[in-house]
Structures are given as C-alpha cells and as structure tokens.
Enzyme design. Structure first.
Site, short mmCIF file in Angstrom:
data_model
loop_
_atom_site.label_atom_id
_atom_site.label_comp_id
_atom_site.label_asym_id
_atom_site.label_seq_id
_atom_site.Cartn_x
_atom_site.Cartn_y
_atom_site.Cartn_z
N LYS A 241 -10.88 -3.69 18.44
CA LYS A 241 -9.76 -4.13 18.78
C LYS A 241 -9.06 -3.68 20.11
O LYS A 241 -8.21 -3.60 20.36
CB LYS A 241 -8.83 -3.23 17.82
N LYS B 111 10.36 -16.24 -10.21
CA LYS B 111 9.56 -15.07 -11.04
C LYS B 111 8.23 -15.54 -11.70
O LYS B 111 8.57 -16.51 -12.56
CB LYS B 111 10.50 -14.12 -11.77
N LYS C 96 -13.63 0.43 15.11
CA LYS C 96 -12.64 -0.29 15.24
C LYS C 96 -11.76 -0.08 16.49
O LYS C 96 -11.27 -1.32 17.24
CB LYS C 96 -11.72 0.45 14.14
N PHE D 189 -4.43 3.72 14.57
CA PHE D 189 -4.75 4.82 13.74
C PHE D 189 -5.88 4.12 12.80
O PHE D 189 -5.90 2.80 12.50
CB PHE D 189 -3.75 5.07 12.66
N ASN E 37 0.97 -1.07 -0.06
CA ASN E 37 -0.04 0.01 -0.01
C ASN E 37 0.91 1.26 0.12
O ASN E 37 2.12 1.09 -0.09
CB ASN E 37 -1.18 0.21 1.27
N ASP F 71 -3.76 -6.17 5.09
CA ASP F 71 -4.81 -7.14 5.73
C ASP F 71 -4.82 -8.29 5.35
O ASP F 71 -5.28 -9.42 5.72
CB ASP F 71 -6.28 -6.45 5.57
O1 PMT Z 1 2.65 6.33 6.53
P1 PMT Z 1 2.17 7.49 5.82
O2 PMT Z 1 2.30 7.75 4.42
O3 PMT Z 1 2.56 8.69 6.75
O4 PMT Z 1 0.64 7.35 5.98
C1 PMT Z 1 -0.14 7.50 7.55
C2 PMT Z 1 -1.08 6.38 7.51
C3 PMT Z 1 -2.44 7.02 6.70
C4 PMT Z 1 -0.76 5.20 7.03
C5 PMT Z 1 -1.48 6.41 9.00
O5 PMT Z 1 -1.89 7.50 9.47
C6 PMT Z 1 -2.87 5.35 9.26
O6 PMT Z 1 -3.91 5.85 9.16
N1 PMT Z 1 -2.34 4.20 9.55
C7 PMT Z 1 -3.35 3.30 10.03
C8 PMT Z 1 -3.79 2.58 8.56
C9 PMT Z 1 -4.57 1.30 8.82
O7 PMT Z 1 -4.06 0.32 8.36
O8 PMT Z 1 -5.61 1.58 9.18
P2 PMT Z 1 -6.65 0.46 9.24
O9 PMT Z 1 -8.11 1.07 9.60
O10 PMT Z 1 -6.91 -0.57 8.36
O11 PMT Z 1 -6.16 -0.36 10.66
C10 PMT Z 1 -6.54 0.02 12.01
C11 PMT Z 1 -5.42 -0.02 13.17
O12 PMT Z 1 -5.20 -1.43 13.10
C12 PMT Z 1 -4.29 0.58 12.72
O13 PMT Z 1 -3.67 1.06 13.75
C13 PMT Z 1 -3.39 -0.47 12.01
O14 PMT Z 1 -2.00 -0.40 12.48
C14 PMT Z 1 -3.77 -1.81 12.72
N2 PMT Z 1 -3.73 -3.12 12.09
C15 PMT Z 1 -4.34 -3.23 10.83
C16 PMT Z 1 -4.18 -4.07 10.15
C17 PMT Z 1 -3.55 -5.32 10.74
N3 PMT Z 1 -3.34 -6.49 10.17
N4 PMT Z 1 -2.96 -5.36 12.04
C18 PMT Z 1 -3.23 -4.12 12.86
O15 PMT Z 1 -2.73 -4.10 13.86
#
Ligand code: PMT
Length: 408
Positions: A338, A288, A334, A320, A209, A278
């Site tokens: 979580k 390859k 969320k 986040f 991503n 995810d």
């Molecule tokens: O890195 P930059 O370019 O500065 O961009 C910043 C950002 C947009 C990536 C950052 O600000 C942000 O929003 N990060 C969270 C992105 C994300 O994965 O969001 P989510 O809504 O899918 O996940 C929610 C939370 O679960 C997040 O804290 C994530 O780290 C966590 N997560 C998600 C997936 C996973 N498999 N495990 C997790 O722990």
C-alpha cells in the site's frame, strides 16, 4: 515537568476532599504553583487553611473575595493555569460543567480557561452508574476533558462498587501527561479514518465488522491535542463527535473513499485506523428480502477499492493492520503493497486488544523496516506513540528531501 507550572486544583464536596490535600502537597513538592479553588460543599469536609498551609497560597473559596491585585479573579486564575484538575469531582460539578453552568468560582474558572481540564470523579456507585452522570461525562470527554476513572472497592457510604477517587499517583500521571502535551503538529492538516463500514444488502441488513471507532477517535483527539487541524472520517459508531475537529460521517467504504480522497488533497498526514469492508454485495435489494421468499441467501460480494492505496502525493500515510497471525511479516507486506510510511500492526487475537476494547497492543513498523513493539496501552496512549513516530518521520523529511514534506 511540574516545575514552574501552575496547576489550578478544584476541590468539590466529597469525603474524598481530604485526599486532595495530599495531591496539593505532592504537586507543591514537585515544584508546581498550586492555586486551590474550593466549592462551599468542599469546605464542609476540609478547611481552606489545610490547603493554604501546604501551597503557601491563598485558597480561593468565594466568587466575590477581594482579589490581592486588581484583576478579575476567576479570569486571572483561569488564564494563568497550565492545567486544571478537579479532584474530587462530584456528580453535581460534572453535571454543571456538562451544561456550561458557572455559578461559583470553580465552574467560572473552568468555563474561562483554555488550559486542559482533568476530572477525577468520586461518588456513590449508583450516582456514578446513573445514566445522566455517564451522559454528562461522555459530553465532557467529547469536548476534550480528560477523565481519571474512579477506582472500585468499599465506598465511604458503605456501598461496594466503582466510585472511589482514583489513586493520587494516577491523577499525578494524568496531570504530567497534560502538561507534556506537545504542539508539534501545529499547522499540520491530519485526516483520520475510524470505525467499520456497513455495506447494505437491502434497506435493513448490511455486511459489517466489529470496529467501534475507538482507536480512530483516539488518534483524531491526540492529533487535535497536539495542535493539528483534524478531519475525522468515521463509519457508523455510537461515539459522539469529538470537539475541535471536522467530523464526516459515512456508511459505506465507497463513501469513505470519496471523503478520504477529498480531505487528503490538502492534508499532510493520513491515518487510516478504520476497518473499511473489503467487499460489498454486488447488488443491493431495493426492498427488504423476505425470508419466506428464499430457502437461504447467497450473497455475491465484489471487492471494495483499497482507499489508502488510492491516496497519492506528498502526504505521510499511516495504515493499521488487523492481523491474527505472522504479525510483523503480514503487516510489513501490507506496508509495502500500500506504499505506506508507517503501519500500526494489531494482533487482534491478543486479550484486551483490537476491536471494541479501550486498550490496544500494537507494533509500529516503518518503511525503513524499523520495528517497535509496544506494551498493552490505553488507545489514547497508543495514539500518542503513533504520533511521536509520525512527527519523527516528518522531521526526518526536512533533512531528506525524498521523504514526505510539509504541505504549503
Ligand atoms: O475501532 P476499534 O474497535 O477501536 O478497533 C480498532 C481497529 C482494530 C479497527 C484498528 O486498530 C485497526 O486495526 N484498523 C485497521 C483494520 C483493517 O482494516 O485492517 P486491514 O489489515 O484490513 O487494512 C490495512 C489498512 O488498509 C488499514 O489502514 C485500513 O484502514 C486500510 N484499508 C483497508 C481496506 C480498504 N478497503 N481500504 C483501506 O484503506
């Protein structure tokens, strides 16, 4: 804020040196004691007397001046400074600082100080854009120096472009911020995740991503500056290792999970700013995949574990949320799903916000349902606001034993 603080003002050889007189004046009026150190080239543009007349202190210009008192002067100046500001900072002094050269009073002071150092560069646009200058600045940023970016416009050399000394008000703001820097995370262990993950398809391709890591790196640096012991766990990024913390580089979400879970065992706070994938390909081809060997490619993806949900125990968990609609509703869901103490909701459809940008517009939502929408801010300032909230959660936990406690 400035009252009774000592500001070491370094002035180097740029036509913008005359603006440093105004800066010295405003700092003095604000109640700061201002020690001015000029390089030889700076003296070609403005005299030491201009500064002394304003600051009512001796302007230091020579490494071998006889000090007023019996002390090693560059060490004394460096030690008594609460903050060091070099304005204007030429490409030359930036290069010297990046290489650790200490061949005059100013560069010796910077090497000897433990105070925060701010640089306000001013130079010709080509010198500013030159790769070596940018690489030097990146090195210094990674070591914790703050840079007040130059402005764009007509330059003294006749060229147009970036290179004008930043507005004095912006420099004063940076100085105030550095002086305000709190040590309210001293003794705390903080784990921060940053960047996206890369989930391999074959040895050359991956699912990933657009996360640049900037938000997570800003979080880690802010926590370090507030006294925390920081572990930064980052996916692939072009950003260099920040100074003063342990940096763990990972590629996949599974690797990030292992690193986060291990570091979180001894941590007080986990901040997941990363965007872990995810899903990952169910199988990874050993060699390859040839485009000739297939009429198209169908990938079977399997879910990755949710890292933050797997971290349990006496720890403050900050997530986040990257959302494109129903920001507060989706982020709150969320937070609950979580079991987080705080979620930083990003509307990634907003201009200059979210992935890859230097700024972010976020809404903080805590587990009590309190919602605080912040304006568009530099990621470094978003990080400070998030930490303010984390500190208030930690402080509240002292009064309420059901909330997260400090780790022994
Ligand atoms: O890195 P930059 O370019 O500065 O961009 C910043 C950002 C947009 C990536 C950052 O600000 C942000 O929003 N990060 C969270 C992105 C994300 O994965 O969001 P989510 O809504 O899918 O996940 C929610 C939370 O679960 C997040 O804290 C994530 O780290 C966590 N997560 C998600 C997936 C996973 N498999 N495990 C997790 O722990």
């Amino acid at each position: 804020m400035m009252r009774d603080k000592t500001v070491l003002l370094g002035v180097t050889g740029s036509i913008a040196a005359y603006k440093a007189v105004d800066l010295a004046s405003k700092l003095t009026q604000a109640g700061a004691k201002v020690d001015v150190v000029m390089t030889d080239s700076a003296k070609e543009f403005v005299t030491p007397l201009s500064f002394s007349s304003i600051t009512h202190c001796r302007t230091v210009t020579n490494m071998f001046d006889t000090p007023d008192e019996w002390e090693i002067e560059h060490v004394a100046l460096a030690e008594r400074a609460d903050v060091v500001i070099i304005a204007p900072a030429t490409a030359n002094v930036i290069a010297k600082l990046a290489s650790g050269i200490a061949d005059d009073m100013l560069t010796c002071c910077v090497l000897a100080t433990r105070a925060p150092v701010i640089l306000a560069p001013a130079m010709n646009v080509n010198m500013w854009e030159n790769r070596v200058t940018q690489e030097n600045l990146a090195k210094l940023r990674a070591r914790g120096f703050k840079i007040v970016e130059p402005g764009t416009g007509s330059l003294a050399c006749g060229a147009q472009g970036k290179g004008r000394l930043a507005d004095i008000e912006d420099i004063l703001t940076a100085i105030s911020q550095a002086l305000r820097a709190k040590a309210d995370l001293a003794g705390r262990r903080v784990v921060v995740s940053a960047g996206g993950t890369q989930e391999p398809i074959d040895p050359v391709r991956y699912v990933g991503n657009r996360s640049s890591g900037k938000m997570g790196f800003a979080m880690a640096e802010a926590a370090r500056d507030r006294g925390a012991e920081v572990t930064l766990i980052t996916g692939p990024t072009t950003l260099g290792d920040p100074a003063g913390m342990r940096v763990v580089r990972v590629q996949t979400a599974l690797e990030m999970r292992d690193a986060v879970k291990q570091a979180a065992q001894k941590a007080d706070i986990l901040i997941m700013a990363a965007a872990p994938a995810d899903f990952r390909p169910a199988t990874v081809a050993r060699s390859k995949i040839k485009k000739e060997s297939t009429r198209g490619l169908t990938l079977k993806l399997v879910p990755n574990p949710d890292i933050i949900s797997e971290v349990k125990g006496d720890i403050v968990k900050v997530g986040f949320a990257a959302e494109s609609e129903d920001l507060v509703k989706n982020a709150t869901a969320k937070l609950k799903r979580k079991s987080l103490h705080l979620i930083v909701a990003n509307n990634i459809t907003e201009a200059h916000s979210g992935f890859g940008t230097d700024t972010n517009k976020v809404t903080l939502i805590d587990s009590q349902g309190k919602v605080e929408a912040l304006p568009l801010l530099p990621k470094s300032e978003v990080a400070q606001k998030v930490l303010d909230k984390v500190v208030s959660l930690l402080n509240a936990s002292r009064k309420n034993p059901d909330k997260p406690r400090r780790r022994k």
